[in-house]
Design a protein around this motif. Sequence first.
Motif, mmCIF file in Angstrom:
data_model
loop_
_atom_site.group_PDB
_atom_site.id
_atom_site.type_symbol
_atom_site.label_atom_id
_atom_site.label_comp_id
_atom_site.label_asym_id
_atom_site.label_seq_id
_atom_site.Cartn_x
_atom_site.Cartn_y
_atom_site.Cartn_z
ATOM 1 N N LEU A 155 -1.751 3.396 -3.774
ATOM 2 C CA LEU A 155 -2.104 2.519 -2.651
ATOM 3 C C LEU A 155 -2.815 1.268 -3.167
ATOM 4 O O LEU A 155 -2.533 0.145 -2.724
ATOM 5 C CB LEU A 155 -3.004 3.273 -1.670
ATOM 6 C CG LEU A 155 -3.328 2.571 -0.352
ATOM 7 C CD1 LEU A 155 -2.061 2.328 0.462
ATOM 8 C CD2 LEU A 155 -4.314 3.399 0.467
ATOM 9 N N GLU A 156 -3.704 1.456 -4.132
ATOM 10 C CA GLU A 156 -4.422 0.318 -4.716
ATOM 11 C C GLU A 156 -3.456 -0.607 -5.457
ATOM 12 O O GLU A 156 -3.575 -1.836 -5.391
ATOM 13 C CB GLU A 156 -5.504 0.832 -5.669
ATOM 14 C CG GLU A 156 -6.410 -0.265 -6.211
ATOM 15 C CD GLU A 156 -7.499 0.283 -7.116
ATOM 16 O OE1 GLU A 156 -8.203 -0.533 -7.731
ATOM 17 O OE2 GLU A 156 -7.635 1.523 -7.206
ATOM 18 N N ILE A 157 -2.476 -0.010 -6.142
ATOM 19 C CA ILE A 157 -1.483 -0.801 -6.874
ATOM 20 C C ILE A 157 -0.675 -1.666 -5.912
ATOM 21 O O ILE A 157 -0.479 -2.865 -6.128
ATOM 22 C CB ILE A 157 -0.549 0.118 -7.676
ATOM 23 C CG1 ILE A 157 -1.310 0.791 -8.820
ATOM 24 C CG2 ILE A 157 0.636 -0.672 -8.244
ATOM 25 C CD1 ILE A 157 -0.522 1.895 -9.518
ATOM 26 N N VAL A 158 -0.193 -1.062 -4.828
ATOM 27 C CA VAL A 158 0.633 -1.797 -3.869
ATOM 28 C C VAL A 158 -0.178 -2.891 -3.195
ATOM 29 O O VAL A 158 0.311 -4.012 -3.005
ATOM 30 C CB VAL A 158 1.245 -0.842 -2.823
ATOM 31 C CG1 VAL A 158 2.059 -1.626 -1.799
ATOM 32 C CG2 VAL A 158 2.140 0.190 -3.500
ATOM 33 N N ARG A 159 -1.414 -2.600 -2.827
ATOM 34 C CA ARG A 159 -2.258 -3.624 -2.188
ATOM 35 C C ARG A 159 -2.529 -4.780 -3.147
ATOM 36 O O ARG A 159 -2.636 -5.932 -2.715
ATOM 37 C CB ARG A 159 -3.568 -2.993 -1.720
ATOM 38 C CG ARG A 159 -3.412 -2.147 -0.461
ATOM 39 C CD ARG A 159 -4.700 -1.447 -0.090
ATOM 40 N NE ARG A 159 -4.569 -0.760 1.191
ATOM 41 C CZ ARG A 159 -5.439 0.133 1.649
ATOM 42 N NH1 ARG A 159 -6.501 0.459 0.911
ATOM 43 N NH2 ARG A 159 -5.247 0.715 2.823
ATOM 44 N N THR A 160 -2.632 -4.474 -4.447
ATOM 45 C CA THR A 160 -2.888 -5.519 -5.432
ATOM 46 C C THR A 160 -1.651 -6.376 -5.671
ATOM 47 O O THR A 160 -1.734 -7.607 -5.735
ATOM 48 C CB THR A 160 -3.343 -4.889 -6.769
ATOM 49 O OG1 THR A 160 -4.548 -4.150 -6.550
ATOM 50 C CG2 THR A 160 -3.592 -5.966 -7.815
ATOM 51 N N LYS A 161 -0.490 -5.729 -5.774
ATOM 52 C CA LYS A 161 0.734 -6.425 -6.136
ATOM 53 C C LYS A 161 1.476 -7.020 -4.943
ATOM 54 O O LYS A 161 2.220 -7.990 -5.091
ATOM 55 C CB LYS A 161 1.671 -5.470 -6.885
ATOM 56 C CG LYS A 161 1.136 -4.984 -8.223
ATOM 57 C CD LYS A 161 1.075 -6.105 -9.234
ATOM 58 C CE LYS A 161 0.730 -5.596 -10.620
ATOM 59 N NZ LYS A 161 0.677 -6.682 -11.626
#
Length: 317
Positions: free
Chosen positions: A214-220
Motif C-alpha cells: 500500500l505504501e509502495i502504490v501510494r508513493t509511486k
Amino acid sequence: MSDPHAPAALPSSIEQTLQLLTGAGYVADRALATVLHLSLRMGRPLFLEGEAGVGKTEIAKVLSQTLGRDLIRLQCYEGLDLAAAVYEWNYPAQMVEIRVSEAAGDTDHTSLSKSIFEDRFLIKRPVLQALEPSLKGPPVFLIDELDRADEAFEAFLLEVLSEYQVTIPELGTIKAEEPPIVIITTNRTREIHDALKRRCLYHWVDYPNAKRELEIVRTKVPGASDVLTGEIVAFVQKLRAEDDLFKQPGVAETLDWATALSELNEIALDPDMATDTLGVLLKYQDDIERVRGSRLKQIIDEIRKEDPNKAQPMPMV
C-alpha cells in the motif's frame, strides 16, 4: 568548494541506507537495507533472488541515482557470449587499417599486427565498461536475470567477481582500480552454482505484505484515490494467496493497474472496469479467464465486507 565530480559517499549505517532507498521512492524493509549496507561497506556483490516484478532491478537503479554513479546493465539471455557481454574487436575498422597500411607500403607485419589490436579498436561491452575508472566513482554494475544465461557464462563470471578483472589475449589482463558496485538478480528459473553465490551476499526479495505494498502504490501512484489504492492492494494480495494462478502479479503489475485505473478516473474497483483491464495485472490468458466474471466480483465483495469503511463506487447520475 566541494568537487562536483567527486563520488558520493556510501551510506555509513543501516538507517542511512534505508533513508537512501526511501528518499528515491523505494519502499524497503530493514532486512534489505541491512544486507545492502553490508554489500556496499564490504565491497561484495549483492545477489538478489525472487519472483519477477518484486523490485530487484529497481534497487540497482536507485543506487545509481542516489549515489550519482553510472548504471551499467548486462541483461542476460540464453546464448549470451563474451562478444556481447565483455568485448569484441572492431573488425571492419581493423580491415580498413590493414588496407591503408598496405596502400602506404607498410610491409612490417609484426608492427601492423600489434597496431590493429590497440585499445582504439576494442568495442567495450558491459563487463569491461564496469571495470573502467570514472570520475563519479565505481559504477553500479547490474547483472540482470543471470538465471537466463548459460552455465558457461556463469562460470566466466567467477573471475570477474573474484578479482574484478578480465583477460584479453591480445592486450593482457584488465583489472578495475576500484571494484564496481555489483547487483545480481535472478528469478530462480534455474539454480545458480554455489561457487558464484559464495562470492556474494544473498537476499530473497519477496512479495511485500499489504501494508508495505500500500505504501509502495501510494508513493509511486500518488494520483490514485485512497479507496482505489486500498482496494487494488487488497485484491492483489488475495490473488497471491491463491495457488491456481500460473503467474502471480508482481509489484510492477500492481503499480501498472493502479496507474491504468487512475488514468480512467476510477475512484474504486468497479467489476466491469476491473474485468476490462485485467490484462494490465495478469499476463496469461488462463489466469485472466480464471479471475474474470463471478470470481472477480466475489473478491471485490470480500474486500468490502472485510473493511466496511471502504467507500463504494459513486452511482452514475
